[in-house]
Design an enzyme around this catalytic site. Sequence first.
Site, mmCIF file in Angstrom:
data_model
loop_
_atom_site.group_PDB
_atom_site.id
_atom_site.type_symbol
_atom_site.label_atom_id
_atom_site.label_comp_id
_atom_site.label_asym_id
_atom_site.label_seq_id
_atom_site.Cartn_x
_atom_site.Cartn_y
_atom_site.Cartn_z
ATOM 1 N N HIS A 78 -32.366 -30.706 -0.047
ATOM 2 C CA HIS A 78 -31.848 -31.304 -1.286
ATOM 3 C C HIS A 78 -30.817 -32.390 -1.013
ATOM 4 O O HIS A 78 -30.101 -32.806 -1.922
ATOM 5 C CB HIS A 78 -31.235 -30.214 -2.181
ATOM 6 C CG HIS A 78 -32.273 -29.301 -2.769
ATOM 7 N ND1 HIS A 78 -31.961 -28.114 -3.390
ATOM 8 C CD2 HIS A 78 -33.624 -29.376 -2.809
ATOM 9 C CE1 HIS A 78 -33.073 -27.526 -3.802
ATOM 10 N NE2 HIS A 78 -34.097 -28.266 -3.436
ATOM 11 N N CYS B 287 -23.404 -52.115 -1.907
ATOM 12 C CA CYS B 287 -24.029 -51.528 -0.719
ATOM 13 C C CYS B 287 -23.512 -52.295 0.508
ATOM 14 O O CYS B 287 -23.571 -53.538 0.533
ATOM 15 C CB CYS B 287 -25.547 -51.659 -0.798
ATOM 16 S SG CYS B 287 -26.387 -51.278 0.762
ATOM 17 N N THR C 79 -29.900 -17.261 -2.344
ATOM 18 C CA THR C 79 -30.535 -18.141 -3.324
ATOM 19 C C THR C 79 -31.156 -17.296 -4.430
ATOM 20 O O THR C 79 -31.664 -16.201 -4.198
ATOM 21 C CB THR C 79 -31.594 -19.063 -2.681
ATOM 22 O OG1 THR C 79 -32.159 -19.917 -3.689
ATOM 23 C CG2 THR C 79 -32.687 -18.282 -1.992
ATOM 24 N N SER C 80 -31.116 -17.842 -5.654
ATOM 25 C CA SER C 80 -31.600 -17.077 -6.817
ATOM 26 C C SER C 80 -33.123 -17.099 -6.914
ATOM 27 O O SER C 80 -33.706 -16.420 -7.750
ATOM 28 C CB SER C 80 -30.980 -17.654 -8.103
ATOM 29 O OG SER C 80 -31.313 -19.042 -8.217
ATOM 30 N N LEU D 31 -26.604 -11.399 -2.582
ATOM 31 C CA LEU D 31 -25.624 -10.508 -3.227
ATOM 32 C C LEU D 31 -26.329 -9.471 -4.096
ATOM 33 O O LEU D 31 -25.931 -8.314 -4.167
ATOM 34 C CB LEU D 31 -24.658 -11.354 -4.079
ATOM 35 C CG LEU D 31 -23.411 -10.649 -4.605
ATOM 36 C CD1 LEU D 31 -22.538 -10.167 -3.447
ATOM 37 C CD2 LEU D 31 -22.603 -11.582 -5.517
ATOM 38 N N VAL E 240 -25.948 -28.745 -0.101
ATOM 39 C CA VAL E 240 -25.624 -30.143 0.220
ATOM 40 C C VAL E 240 -24.263 -30.232 0.924
ATOM 41 O O VAL E 240 -23.744 -31.317 1.134
ATOM 42 C CB VAL E 240 -25.653 -31.015 -1.064
ATOM 43 C CG1 VAL E 240 -27.085 -31.116 -1.591
ATOM 44 C CG2 VAL E 240 -24.728 -30.471 -2.150
ATOM 45 N N CYS F 9 -26.965 -54.319 1.832
ATOM 46 C CA CYS F 9 -27.613 -55.404 1.066
ATOM 47 C C CYS F 9 -26.670 -56.059 0.071
ATOM 48 O O CYS F 9 -27.018 -57.094 -0.521
ATOM 49 C CB CYS F 9 -28.857 -54.858 0.344
ATOM 50 S SG CYS F 9 -28.482 -53.792 -1.057
HETATM 51 N N1 APR Z 1 -23.298 -13.613 -0.728
HETATM 52 C C1 APR Z 1 -24.648 -13.623 -0.877
HETATM 53 N N2 APR Z 1 -25.273 -14.095 -1.984
HETATM 54 C C2 APR Z 1 -24.482 -14.582 -2.970
HETATM 55 C C3 APR Z 1 -23.067 -14.598 -2.889
HETATM 56 C C4 APR Z 1 -22.484 -14.087 -1.700
HETATM 57 N N3 APR Z 1 -21.164 -14.052 -1.528
HETATM 58 N N4 APR Z 1 -22.579 -15.131 -4.054
HETATM 59 C C5 APR Z 1 -23.654 -15.437 -4.812
HETATM 60 N N5 APR Z 1 -24.785 -15.097 -4.182
HETATM 61 C C6 APR Z 1 -26.161 -15.246 -4.639
HETATM 62 C C7 APR Z 1 -26.335 -15.062 -6.130
HETATM 63 O O1 APR Z 1 -26.591 -13.689 -6.413
HETATM 64 C C8 APR Z 1 -27.566 -15.924 -6.412
HETATM 65 O O2 APR Z 1 -28.765 -15.175 -6.267
HETATM 66 O O3 APR Z 1 -26.545 -16.572 -4.363
HETATM 67 C C9 APR Z 1 -27.508 -16.995 -5.323
HETATM 68 C C10 APR Z 1 -27.080 -18.361 -5.854
HETATM 69 O O4 APR Z 1 -28.075 -18.785 -6.756
HETATM 70 P P1 APR Z 1 -27.912 -20.213 -7.453
HETATM 71 O O5 APR Z 1 -26.530 -20.342 -7.985
HETATM 72 O O6 APR Z 1 -29.084 -20.371 -8.371
HETATM 73 O O7 APR Z 1 -28.023 -21.262 -6.252
HETATM 74 P P2 APR Z 1 -29.309 -21.701 -5.473
HETATM 75 O O8 APR Z 1 -30.336 -20.609 -5.451
HETATM 76 O O9 APR Z 1 -28.862 -22.241 -4.172
HETATM 77 O O10 APR Z 1 -29.861 -22.915 -6.380
HETATM 78 C C11 APR Z 1 -31.019 -23.588 -5.900
HETATM 79 O O11 APR Z 1 -30.795 -25.168 -7.712
HETATM 80 O O12 APR Z 1 -29.405 -26.418 -9.017
HETATM 81 C C12 APR Z 1 -30.296 -26.477 -7.963
HETATM 82 O O13 APR Z 1 -30.332 -28.056 -6.224
HETATM 83 C C13 APR Z 1 -29.604 -26.955 -6.708
HETATM 84 O O14 APR Z 1 -29.987 -26.243 -4.435
HETATM 85 C C14 APR Z 1 -29.743 -25.779 -5.747
HETATM 86 C C15 APR Z 1 -30.938 -25.034 -6.309
#
Ligand code: APR
Length: 233
Positions: free
Chosen positions: A108, A135, A176-177, A202, A92, A138
Amino acid sequence: MTHPTIVILTGSGISAESGIDTFRGAGGLWNRNVVQDLANPQAFARDPKKVHEFYNMRRRGLIGKEPNAAHHALARLEAEYPGDVLVVTQNVDHLHETAGTKNLFHMHGELRKAWCQACDLRMPWQEDLTIEIPCPSCGDFGQMRPDIVWFGEMPYHMDAILAALDAAEVFTSIGTSGTVYPAAGFVEIARNRGVHTVELNLEPSDNHWDFSESHHGPATEVVPQWVDQILRT
Ligand code: APR
């Protein structure tokens, strides 16, 4: 020379080296806050002041944050492959567009936008949001919220994202995780279509088995390397 159509999903890990907190893992936002009390419509209805304070803190945290080499590498890829690269971000923050990415969906929502639940107006918003702010359109009070998709709400641009996945020749997931759907399911859609899938993260994510190629390390290293590799082929 034709080049592949590439859909790239990004998560908070791509912005970590720009100084923006991730959600899970060491020091993550959800480790320090209870998501059930903050990131859903029921929490906002129950205690809007607390939710506004959380998102105001995150919006203020964006001040001075700059895109890193990973964001710039994706903008470079799009410049080289105009019309054939789409970035779908779960983030975001505003770092992709600041780096120059144009073909971009914030599935998101965006911290620097506000949404009036009464009249459905969405507008750019940089200041703190409070229940005392009417707002601008409105005039209703207590209906302005951050333009963020909360748990239990439908992400934005899903039809366009699924159509892009249907036409993709490469699907790459960055930072992303792989724990939050529907984004976490995009790799399976791509794999089931026989599309080449790449994970740049990572560490191995929850759905790393679904990827045909993966490179693990900081995004500022593995993303520019991947872009260079793509541009060489
Ligand atoms: N380089 C690459 N990857 C990284 C780094 C880095 N420097 N630092 C962290 N990571 C990886 C972590 O290993 C993890 O797998 O980024 C990922 C972050 O995972 P989350 O913290 O779960 O974030 P995200 O996957 O974006 O979450 C998805 O969950 O809470 C909701 O809406 C929120 O958009 C978000 C969604």
